[in-house]
Design a protein around this motif. Structure first.
Motif, short mmCIF file in Angstrom:
data_model
loop_
_atom_site.label_atom_id
_atom_site.label_comp_id
_atom_site.label_asym_id
_atom_site.label_seq_id
_atom_site.Cartn_x
_atom_site.Cartn_y
_atom_site.Cartn_z
N GLU A 97 0.83 -1.20 0.00
CA GLU A 97 0.00 0.00 0.00
C GLU A 97 0.86 1.25 0.00
O GLU A 97 1.78 1.39 0.80
CB GLU A 97 -0.93 -0.01 1.21
CG GLU A 97 -1.98 -1.12 1.13
CD GLU A 97 -2.87 -1.18 2.35
OE1 GLU A 97 -4.10 -1.15 2.17
OE2 GLU A 97 -2.34 -1.24 3.47
N GLN A 98 0.52 2.14 -0.92
CA GLN A 98 1.17 3.43 -0.98
C GLN A 98 0.09 4.50 -0.90
O GLN A 98 -1.06 4.28 -1.28
CB GLN A 98 1.94 3.59 -2.30
CG GLN A 98 3.07 2.61 -2.46
CD GLN A 98 3.83 2.87 -3.75
OE1 GLN A 98 3.74 2.10 -4.70
NE2 GLN A 98 4.57 3.96 -3.79
N ASN A 99 0.48 5.67 -0.43
CA ASN A 99 -0.47 6.75 -0.31
C ASN A 99 -0.96 7.14 -1.70
O ASN A 99 -0.17 7.52 -2.57
CB ASN A 99 0.20 7.95 0.35
CG ASN A 99 -0.82 9.00 0.77
OD1 ASN A 99 -1.95 9.00 0.28
ND2 ASN A 99 -0.43 9.88 1.65
N SER A 100 -2.27 7.00 -1.91
CA SER A 100 -2.81 7.27 -3.24
C SER A 100 -2.93 8.76 -3.52
O SER A 100 -3.06 9.18 -4.67
CB SER A 100 -4.19 6.62 -3.39
OG SER A 100 -5.06 7.10 -2.39
N THR A 147 5.81 6.79 1.39
CA THR A 147 5.65 5.65 2.29
C THR A 147 5.12 4.43 1.55
O THR A 147 4.27 4.56 0.65
CB THR A 147 4.67 6.01 3.41
OG1 THR A 147 5.14 7.18 4.08
CG2 THR A 147 4.55 4.88 4.42
N CYS A 148 5.62 3.28 1.93
CA CYS A 148 5.16 2.01 1.39
C CYS A 148 4.95 1.05 2.56
O CYS A 148 5.89 0.81 3.33
CB CYS A 148 6.20 1.46 0.41
SG CYS A 148 5.87 -0.21 -0.19
N THR A 162 5.51 9.53 -10.82
CA THR A 162 4.88 8.57 -9.92
C THR A 162 5.93 7.57 -9.46
O THR A 162 6.72 7.08 -10.28
CB THR A 162 3.71 7.85 -10.62
OG1 THR A 162 2.70 8.79 -10.95
CG2 THR A 162 3.12 6.76 -9.72
N TYR A 163 5.96 7.29 -8.18
CA TYR A 163 6.94 6.38 -7.63
C TYR A 163 6.23 5.12 -7.12
O TYR A 163 5.29 5.19 -6.33
CB TYR A 163 7.73 7.06 -6.51
CG TYR A 163 8.63 8.14 -7.06
CD1 TYR A 163 8.15 9.43 -7.27
CD2 TYR A 163 9.96 7.87 -7.42
CE1 TYR A 163 8.95 10.42 -7.82
CE2 TYR A 163 10.77 8.85 -7.96
CZ TYR A 163 10.25 10.13 -8.16
OH TYR A 163 11.06 11.10 -8.70
N THR A 212 2.64 6.50 -5.80
CA THR A 212 2.32 7.83 -5.28
C THR A 212 2.84 8.85 -6.27
O THR A 212 4.01 8.79 -6.68
CB THR A 212 2.98 8.07 -3.91
OG1 THR A 212 2.48 7.13 -2.97
CG2 THR A 212 2.69 9.48 -3.42
N ARG A 213 1.96 9.78 -6.65
CA ARG A 213 2.38 10.81 -7.58
C ARG A 213 3.01 11.96 -6.82
O ARG A 213 2.42 12.49 -5.87
CB ARG A 213 1.20 11.31 -8.40
CG ARG A 213 1.61 12.12 -9.61
CD ARG A 213 0.42 12.39 -10.48
NE ARG A 213 -0.58 13.14 -9.75
CZ ARG A 213 -1.68 13.65 -10.30
NH1 ARG A 213 -1.94 13.46 -11.55
NH2 ARG A 213 -2.54 14.29 -9.56
#
Lengths: 111, 117
Positions: A5-8, A22-23, A87-88, A105-106
């Motif tokens: 999960e990454q911050n969308s 964050t991941c 985007t990472y 996350t962009r």
């Protein structure tokens, strides 16, 4: 099921500041984590790898941490520049399973 | 590392038709994959393309819909068959040039952007 999960929400940072992404992973014990950069209309490009027995890895302005207790990786870009806008993607892998990618996350760096 | 090219880079297709996407690598690689990425979504693995044998498909993907060929260690094709608008996506080819123990570092092609009307 295994999840990365990454911050969308997009992250907007002033140029020159440090960007931190964050991941988090659940139901999984990855042997390693990777970070990729993806620009619009392009395929992801590998940036950094960190293994489970490593706490921190650096490459130029990039730094990655791996906290197996928190089940989390942090990706830092210091002295951020507008060219870092992309985007990472975080990815997790182990010998027993295929690589799992987060949704990314962009990051936008404003001048 | 590896340099990967894909053809076509984009296409607009009518529903019910099929499109074949080509992936060419500049060196011989053992591991080659096909992914799908919908806008704002994660990469979803469709299948592993195996040289000389049938591809290994992930749950939710079947050979009749996504036939894959891998005639040698530098080339693969993915066909999206009997397309519907739900197939509109970016299709990506990736390779692992050299495995370092348990680590797989993937190198991706530029992607094929498909729009089905």
């Amino acid at each position: 099921s295994q999840k990365i999960e990454q911050n969308s929400e997009a992250l907007n940072i002033q140029e020159g500041k440090t960007a931190t992404l964050t991941c988090n992973y659940t139901n999984y014990s990855p042997a390693y984590l990777q970070w990729y950069r993806q620009d619009p209309g392009r395929g992801p490009v590998f940036l950094l790898l960190i293994r489970e027995n490593e706490k921190e890895k650096r490459k130029e302005r990039l730094k990655v941490t791996f906290d197996t207790t928190l089940k989390q990786s942090l990706f830092h870009i210091t002295a951020s520049q507008p060219a870092d806008s992309a985007t990472y993607l975080c990815a997790a892998g182990s010998s027993a399973s295929k690589i799992i990618f987060g949704s990314g996350t962009r990051l936008s760096i404003r001048p | 590392s590896a340099v990967i090219s894909q053809k076509p880079s984009r296409d607009i297709c009518q529903r019910g038709t099929s499109l074949t996407i080509q992936c060419q690598v500049d060196s011989q690689v053992t591991m080659m994959f096909w992914y799908r990425q919908q806008p704002g979504q994660s990469l979803t693995l469709i299948a592993t393309a195996n040289q000389g044998s049938e591809a290994t498909y992930e749950s939710g993907f079947v050979i009749d819909k996504f036939p894959i060929s891998r005639p040698n260690l530098t080339f693969s094709t993915l066909t999206v068959s009997n397309m519907s608008p739900e197939d509109s996506s970016i299709y990506l080819c990736s390779v692992v040039p050299q495995r370092e123990g348990r680590v797989q570092t993937q190198y991706f092609g530029p992607g094929t952007r498909l729009l089905v009307l």
